[in-house]
Design a protein around this motif. Structure first.
Motif, PDB file in Angstrom:
ATOM      1  N   ALA A 126       0.831  -1.206   0.000  1.00 14.32           N
ATOM      2  CA  ALA A 126       0.000   0.000   0.000  1.00 14.32           C
ATOM      3  C   ALA A 126       0.866   1.257   0.000  1.00 14.32           C
ATOM      4  N   LEU A 127       1.987   1.215   0.721  1.00  9.50           N
ATOM      5  CA  LEU A 127       2.888   2.371   0.765  1.00  9.50           C
ATOM      6  C   LEU A 127       3.619   2.561  -0.560  1.00  9.50           C
ATOM      7  N   CYS A 128       4.139   1.484  -1.106  1.00  9.59           N
ATOM      8  CA  CYS A 128       4.936   1.599  -2.330  1.00  9.59           C
ATOM      9  C   CYS A 128       4.085   1.832  -3.566  1.00  9.59           C
ATOM     10  N   SER A 129       2.819   1.466  -3.520  1.00  8.25           N
ATOM     11  CA  SER A 129       1.962   1.739  -4.672  1.00  8.25           C
ATOM     12  C   SER A 129       1.752   3.228  -4.876  1.00  8.25           C
ATOM     13  N   ARG A 130       1.904   4.025  -3.812  1.00  3.94           N
ATOM     14  CA  ARG A 130       1.730   5.472  -3.911  1.00  3.94           C
ATOM     15  C   ARG A 130       3.051   6.227  -3.882  1.00  3.94           C
ATOM     16  N   HIS A 131       4.052   5.688  -3.228  1.00  5.18           N
ATOM     17  CA  HIS A 131       5.338   6.368  -3.099  1.00  5.18           C
ATOM     18  C   HIS A 131       6.471   5.440  -3.519  1.00  5.18           C
ATOM     19  N   GLY A 132       6.234   4.676  -4.587  1.00  6.17           N
ATOM     20  CA  GLY A 132       7.235   3.709  -5.026  1.00  6.17           C
ATOM     21  C   GLY A 132       8.525   4.356  -5.477  1.00  6.17           C
ATOM     22  N   LEU A 133       8.435   5.534  -6.086  1.00  3.37           N
ATOM     23  CA  LEU A 133       9.628   6.206  -6.587  1.00  3.37           C
ATOM     24  C   LEU A 133      10.556   6.599  -5.441  1.00  3.37           C
ATOM     25  N   ALA A 134       9.992   7.203  -4.387  1.00  2.00           N
ATOM     26  CA  ALA A 134      10.812   7.646  -3.254  1.00  2.00           C
ATOM     27  C   ALA A 134      11.350   6.452  -2.473  1.00  2.00           C
ATOM     28  N   VAL A 135      10.502   5.450  -2.206  1.00  2.00           N
ATOM     29  CA  VAL A 135      10.943   4.274  -1.436  1.00  2.00           C
ATOM     30  C   VAL A 135      12.006   3.505  -2.219  1.00  2.00           C
ATOM     31  N   GLY A 136      11.785   3.331  -3.502  1.00  2.00           N
ATOM     32  CA  GLY A 136      12.764   2.607  -4.315  1.00  2.00           C
ATOM     33  C   GLY A 136      14.107   3.300  -4.364  1.00  2.00           C
ATOM     34  N   ALA A 137      14.111   4.647  -4.432  1.00  2.00           N
ATOM     35  CA  ALA A 137      15.376   5.377  -4.482  1.00  2.00           C
ATOM     36  C   ALA A 137      16.130   5.297  -3.165  1.00  2.00           C
ATOM     37  N   LYS A 138      15.402   5.339  -2.049  1.00  2.00           N
ATOM     38  CA  LYS A 138      16.055   5.330  -0.743  1.00  2.00           C
ATOM     39  C   LYS A 138      16.516   3.938  -0.329  1.00  2.00           C
ATOM     40  N   THR A 139      16.012   2.891  -0.953  1.00  2.00           N
ATOM     41  CA  THR A 139      16.444   1.517  -0.640  1.00  2.00           C
ATOM     42  C   THR A 139      17.206   0.901  -1.808  1.00  2.00           C
ATOM     43  N   ILE A 140      17.743   1.725  -2.689  1.00  2.00           N
ATOM     44  CA  ILE A 140      18.398   1.187  -3.875  1.00  2.00           C
ATOM     45  C   ILE A 140      19.668   0.433  -3.528  1.00  2.00           C
ATOM     46  N   ASN A 141      20.378   0.870  -2.478  1.00  2.00           N
ATOM     47  CA  ASN A 141      21.601   0.157  -2.082  1.00  2.00           C
ATOM     48  C   ASN A 141      21.283  -1.227  -1.547  1.00  2.00           C
ATOM     49  N   LEU A 142      20.197  -1.349  -0.769  1.00  2.00           N
ATOM     50  CA  LEU A 142      19.784  -2.662  -0.280  1.00  2.00           C
ATOM     51  C   LEU A 142      19.379  -3.556  -1.447  1.00  2.00           C
ATOM     52  N   THR A 143      18.711  -2.984  -2.420  1.00  2.00           N
ATOM     53  CA  THR A 143      18.323  -3.768  -3.601  1.00  2.00           C
ATOM     54  C   THR A 143      19.547  -4.276  -4.347  1.00  2.00           C
ATOM     55  N   LYS A 144      20.530  -3.412  -4.521  1.00  2.00           N
ATOM     56  CA  LYS A 144      21.753  -3.840  -5.204  1.00  2.00           C
ATOM     57  C   LYS A 144      22.475  -4.937  -4.417  1.00  2.00           C
ATOM     58  N   PHE A 145      22.447  -4.845  -3.088  1.00  2.00           N
ATOM     59  CA  PHE A 145      23.109  -5.867  -2.265  1.00  2.00           C
ATOM     60  C   PHE A 145      22.455  -7.226  -2.467  1.00  2.00           C
ATOM     61  N   PHE A 146      21.139  -7.275  -2.446  1.00  2.00           N
ATOM     62  CA  PHE A 146      20.461  -8.554  -2.623  1.00  2.00           C
ATOM     63  C   PHE A 146      20.557  -9.043  -4.072  1.00  2.00           C
ATOM     64  N   MET A 147      20.657  -8.127  -5.022  1.00  2.00           N
ATOM     65  CA  MET A 147      20.900  -8.569  -6.392  1.00  2.00           C
ATOM     66  C   MET A 147      22.259  -9.244  -6.497  1.00  2.00           C
ATOM     67  N   LEU A 148      23.240  -8.710  -5.789  1.00  2.00           N
ATOM     68  CA  LEU A 148      24.555  -9.330  -5.770  1.00  2.00           C
ATOM     69  C   LEU A 148      24.533 -10.641  -4.994  1.00  2.00           C
ATOM     70  N   LEU A 149      23.749 -10.690  -3.893  1.00  2.00           N
ATOM     71  CA  LEU A 149      23.693 -11.889  -3.063  1.00  2.00           C
ATOM     72  C   LEU A 149      23.028 -13.043  -3.805  1.00  2.00           C
ATOM     73  N   THR A 150      22.000 -12.743  -4.561  1.00  2.00           N
ATOM     74  CA  THR A 150      21.277 -13.799  -5.281  1.00  2.00           C
ATOM     75  C   THR A 150      21.765 -13.956  -6.725  1.00  2.00           C
ATOM     76  N   PHE A 151      22.889 -13.355  -7.031  1.00  2.00           N
ATOM     77  CA  PHE A 151      23.399 -13.380  -8.404  1.00  2.00           C
ATOM     78  C   PHE A 151      23.552 -14.791  -8.963  1.00  2.00           C
TER      79      PHE A 151
END
Length: 785
Positions: free
Chosen positions: A300-325
């Motif tokens: 519900a939060l990301c459906s309205r503020h997905g751009l801001a949430v995605g930008a602020k958690t981009i480093n965590l996303t990159k870490f898990f992309m590397l972890l599950t590579f």
């Protein structure tokens, strides 16, 4: 018969013998049992009939899966955990403190049958369950015995034991399943409680992040991110620039988020199972935690503020992309190979238009802006036939027309800048006339139209009726022409096909279709050429034919354009002739009077002839002069200053005297304290009405202190005081409202008092001339030259 009788007697004797032996055997058994019971009682022991587990709540919790398996394989058996102290309540007879010696437990090996091999098992009693000597006797039939259960061996999850009792001479298996004991493995926690709680909270947070990012980031279209980078706010541009490189790897990002989400949710379920125990409690707890905190809230939060949430958690996303590579990257490449590259959302014209309509209350677009966008998007779907003016409604002129005043005034009244020229019939358009081509044409010359069209030789632009409007706009932009003739090939009938003219299309028609609105100017008669709805100002069009001179009106030849210019100049620049005093219609009639417009033919041999003078210093006059064409020389002042003036110079405004309102007001104070009324039938005799009304007013004379002399051929307007006063009265009578009852026209003198008055220059001039100590000095400014 005797043999048979002997046989029967022998058989009866044998039966009696057997019965005697059976009675003797039973007596021996009874004596043996009595002796055993007596021996047991002498030994201080009792008989055990059953047992019950007393301290089940005090024991450690076993592994749930092992307990369930044991309950299925040994129903009714007592379950105890390894390494625990167990209290059993014994039921029977002869219970005392030595009853512990009557108990022992034997281990049932895997594959053995406890029911069949029970007595043999009791010969090898186990030490894994030790019966202590601590016995609590409550009565002769009940006692509590304490057991110590040793830990199971490594890799053992459970072990079955059977109860063996001492019968005085040997250990025997106690019948029944309720006396069997299953030793279960004790449940061991994966980690300390505080660590489990911290990990549970952390995993719930990660589950929410993965779920929210899965919706928020994947919902951000790559095309949309590019758009936001170019036209978003500063923060949106920064967020989009941060997310776009990661979002471009769509399948890799999707696999990483899904793998991370599944891994976190699985680990969370295991922790909750170890933390709250197995069963429905674990199911409810994990469902509530994962669904509410890990799915609903973050999505519900990301459906309205997905751009801001995605930008602020981009480093965590990159870490898990590397972890599950190792797992997610190969899967993503396979998906790219099968599904192809992600293009993003592409909207058609219809979808863009519908999106703008649906989001109308929120996109900040006005209705006019939305109409323009709609018109631009629909331009390719419409043809010139949809916007053209049908040929029957087009204004055209014949090829054989003469450009006299009637023809040119008719052209001017239409307001069109391009006029098609036809020959014989309207469908045969042979040329086109631009209104600007008539700039040097004198209507009095009656020039044939063909002379003008052949001189300019404008090219005709033909288009077919099915030409799209976007193509038509491109052709108009090339500068060929802003008017095109719409035609089609008519192949109906038996004759040869021919081109049929359907109508005209202009650049204005295309632009109106783009902006979805009609463009109106002061000359348009209709709001739309197709609906033929008249404009609001269609009845305000000026009749240029009113300036066309008649044979009886103007003696001096003056062009209608010059007459119109003089009319405009007098009504706007000179206060005596403005609409408040003289109406435009009366002023036009006054200018067209035969005696108003005059001319002087300059005689070079007699430059100072009296006929060349319009005004002579010291000579009284009663007229006003406006120069139309030519030049005059003005001599004024004591020093006889001379200068020349040209067209639209005027002299003698003081000769006109006061306006009619002032004149009638002064007359009313002396003699005419009444209202003037004029019957409708008398309006036809307006000339005779004006003359008697002004006959009572004395003639006014003005003595100029300057001289005006023509220095070349001259055309000028000459209006006398009498003509001006007649015009004032006629304008007043003409503007008087009619009564619906008697159709009379009344002139209220009191209303005339409210009309704006002009300074009485005549009175000022007479006062200056009659004053003995002042001299009359009039400059050109005083005379409004």
């Amino acid at each position: 018969g005797g043999g048979g009788g002997g046989g029967d007697g022998g058989s009866d004797a044998a039966q009696r013998h057997n019965m005697a032996r059976l009675r003797r055997g039973c007596c021996y058994c009874y004596l043996l049992a009595a002796l055993l019971h007596s021996a047991v009682r002498r030994a201080g022991a009792g008989i055990i009939s059953g047992l019950r587990l007393e301290n089940a709540a005090e024991m450690a919790e076993p592994q749930q899966s092992v307990a369930k398996a044991a309950a299925l394989s040994e129903p009714g058996a007592l379950q105890v955990t390894e390494g625990s102290a167990v209290k059993l309540r014994l039921f029977g007879t002869g219970m005392n403190r030595g009853s512990w010696s009557l108990l022992a437990f034997a281990e049932v090996e895997a594959g053995a049958n406890a029911t069949v091999d029970g007595d043999d098992l009791c010969q090898h009693r186990s030490k894994d369950i030790e019966v202590t000597r601590q016995v609590q006797v409550y009565r002769d039939t009940s006692a509590v015995v304490e057991l110590r259960v040793r830990p199971l061996r490594k890799n053992e999850e459970s072990k079955l034991f059977v109860l063996c009792t001492w019968n005085g001479s040997a250990w025997m298996l106690h019948p029944g399943r309720d006396t069997r004991i299953v030793v279960l493995e004790e449940k061991h926690s994966l980690m300390p409680l505080w660590l489990q709680i911290i990990l549970t909270i952390l995993l719930l947070a990660l589950s929410g992040i993965f779920s929210g990012l899965n919706l928020g980031l994947m919902a951000l279209d790559p095309m949309e991110l590019r758009i936001v980078q170019n036209c978003g706010s500063d923060s949106e541009r920064r967020y989009a620039k941060c997310i776009e490189p990661v979002r471009r790897q769509g399948n890799y990002l999707l696999c990483s988020l899904l793998l991370g989400n599944v891994l976190v949710n699985t680990t969370l379920t295991v922790l909750l199972d170890d933390l709250v125990g197995s069963g429905w409690v674990t199911v409810v707890t994990s469902t509530i935690g994962i669904v509410i905190l890990g799915e609903i809230v973050p999505q519900a939060l990301c459906s309205r503020h997905g751009l801001a949430v995605g930008a602020k958690t981009i480093n965590l996303t990159k870490f898990f992309m590397l972890l599950t590579f190792p797992l997610s990257f190969p899967i993503s490449k396979l998906l790219d190979l099968i599904l192809g590259q992600e293009i993003g959302k592409v909207y058609s014209r219809e979808k863009i238009l519908e999106m703008l309509k649906v989001t109308g209350p929120y996109n900040g677009l006005d209705k006019e802006e939305l109409n323009m966008i709609q018109g631009a998007l629909e331009l390719r779907t419409k043809t010139v036939q949809d916007v053209m003016t049908p040929i029957r409604d087009c204004f055209m002129v014949s090829k054989d027309a003469i450009l006299d005043f009637s023809t040119m005034s008719e052209i001017m009244e239409t307001g069109y800048t391009r006029i098609p020229v036809y020959e014989h019939e309207k469908s045969n358009i042979v040329d086109i006339l631009y209104v600007k081509d008539l700039a040097f044409v004198d209507p009095d010359d009656c020039v044939p139209l063909q002379t003008i069209t052949k001189f300019y030789n404008h090219s005709l632009h033909f288009v077919f009726y099915d030409t799209r409007l976007d193509t038509m706009l491109e052709e108009f932009k090339q500068g060929k022409s802003h008017l095109a003739i719409v035609q089609k090939v008519n192949s109906e009938g038996d004759g040869d096909p021919f081109y049929e003219v359907l109508g005209l299309v202009t650049l204005e028609d295309v632009i109106e279709e783009i902006i979805k609105s009609e463009i109106l100017d002061e000359s348009d008669l209709y709001t739309d050429n197709r609906s033929r709805m008249k404009t609001v100002h269609y009845n305000k069009k000026r009749d240029f034919s009113a300036f066309k001179p008649t044979l009886t009106e103007v003696q001096v030849k003056v062009s209608p354009q010059l007459l119109l210019a003089a009319h405009r100049f007098l009504s706007t620049e000179i206060s005596q002739f403005n609409a408040v005093n003289i109406s435009e219609k009366i002023l036009l009639r006054l200018l067209k009077h035969p005696d108003v417009i005059n001319e002087i033919k300059f005689d070079e041999d007699h430059k100072l002839a009296a006929d060349h003078y319009l005004y002579t210093r010291g000579k009284s006059v009663d007229y006003f002069v406006l120069i139309l064409q030519g030049k005059v020389e003005t001599e004024a002042g004591k020093e006889d200053m001379k200068f020349e003036t040209g067209p639209f110079s005027y002299f003698g405004t003081m000769a006109l005297g006061s306006t009619l309102a002032d004149t009638l007001s002064s007359s009313r104070n002396s003699e005419m304290n009444r209202s003037l009324s004029l019957h409708q039938a008398d309006r036809s005799e307006s000339a005779s009405s004006i003359v008697p009304s002004t006959a009572t007013i004395s003639t006014h004379h003005y003595t100029p202190d300057f001289s005006v002399r023509a220095v070349m051929d001259l055309q000028f307007v000459k209006i006398t005081w009498q003509q001006y006063q007649n015009g004032l009265l006629a304008s007043k009578l003409d503007s008087t409202p009619q009564s619906p009852e008697n159709l009379h026209v009344s002139t209220d003198v009191s209303a005339m008092d409210k009309a704006p008055s002009i300074a009485d220059e005549t009175t000022n001039l007479l006062n200056e001339q009659n004053s003995s100590n002042r001299k009359s000095i009039h400059t050109l400014v005083d005379n409004n030259i």
